[in-house]
Write a protein that holds these residues in place. Structure first.
Motif, short mmCIF file in Angstrom:
data_model
loop_
_atom_site.label_atom_id
_atom_site.label_comp_id
_atom_site.label_asym_id
_atom_site.label_seq_id
_atom_site.Cartn_x
_atom_site.Cartn_y
_atom_site.Cartn_z
N PHE A 195 9.10 7.33 -22.79
CA PHE A 195 10.25 7.47 -23.67
C PHE A 195 11.21 6.30 -23.48
N LEU A 196 11.51 5.95 -22.22
CA LEU A 196 12.41 4.83 -21.95
C LEU A 196 11.82 3.52 -22.47
N LEU A 197 10.52 3.33 -22.31
CA LEU A 197 9.86 2.14 -22.83
C LEU A 197 9.98 2.07 -24.35
N ALA A 198 9.77 3.20 -25.02
CA ALA A 198 9.89 3.24 -26.48
C ALA A 198 11.32 2.95 -26.93
N MET A 199 12.30 3.45 -26.19
CA MET A 199 13.70 3.18 -26.54
C MET A 199 14.03 1.69 -26.37
N ILE A 200 13.50 1.07 -25.34
CA ILE A 200 13.74 -0.35 -25.12
C ILE A 200 13.10 -1.18 -26.24
N ILE A 201 11.86 -0.84 -26.59
CA ILE A 201 11.17 -1.56 -27.68
C ILE A 201 11.92 -1.37 -28.98
N LEU A 202 12.37 -0.16 -29.27
CA LEU A 202 13.12 0.11 -30.49
C LEU A 202 14.42 -0.68 -30.52
N ALA A 203 15.13 -0.73 -29.40
CA ALA A 203 16.38 -1.47 -29.34
C ALA A 203 16.14 -2.97 -29.56
N ILE A 204 15.08 -3.51 -28.98
CA ILE A 204 14.76 -4.92 -29.17
C ILE A 204 14.45 -5.22 -30.63
N LYS A 205 13.66 -4.36 -31.26
CA LYS A 205 13.32 -4.57 -32.68
C LYS A 205 14.55 -4.48 -33.58
N LEU A 206 15.46 -3.56 -33.27
CA LEU A 206 16.66 -3.42 -34.08
C LEU A 206 17.64 -4.57 -33.89
N LEU A 207 17.68 -5.13 -32.69
CA LEU A 207 18.59 -6.23 -32.41
C LEU A 207 18.08 -7.57 -32.94
N LYS A 208 16.79 -7.68 -33.20
CA LYS A 208 16.22 -8.94 -33.71
C LYS A 208 16.47 -9.12 -35.21
N ARG A 209 16.90 -8.11 -35.91
CA ARG A 209 17.11 -8.19 -37.37
C ARG A 209 18.23 -9.10 -37.71
#
Length: 54
Positions: free
Chosen positions: A40-54
């Motif tokens: 879950f923590l890994l998925a949240m980190i990946i999601l945050a990275i993808k959202l911040l790259k926009r």
């Protein structure tokens, strides 16, 4: 026992309570819970990275 104490025990941040009963099934459950928290923590980190790259 609070939720934060339990999470700290799963992630080996806090020492386990010596008075808790020891069972292989409880050990399996804690292992699965530890794995699910880490995923879950890994998925949240990946999601945050993808959202911040926009």
């Amino acid at each position: 026992m609070g939720v934060w104490n339990q999470i700290a025990q799963y992630l080996f941040l806090k020492k386990k309570d010596p008075d808790t009963p020891k069972s292989k099934w409880v050990g399996y459950m804690h292992g699965i819970n530890r794995l699910s928290i880490l995923l879950f923590l890994l998925a949240m980190i990946i999601l945050a990275i993808k959202l911040l790259k926009r």
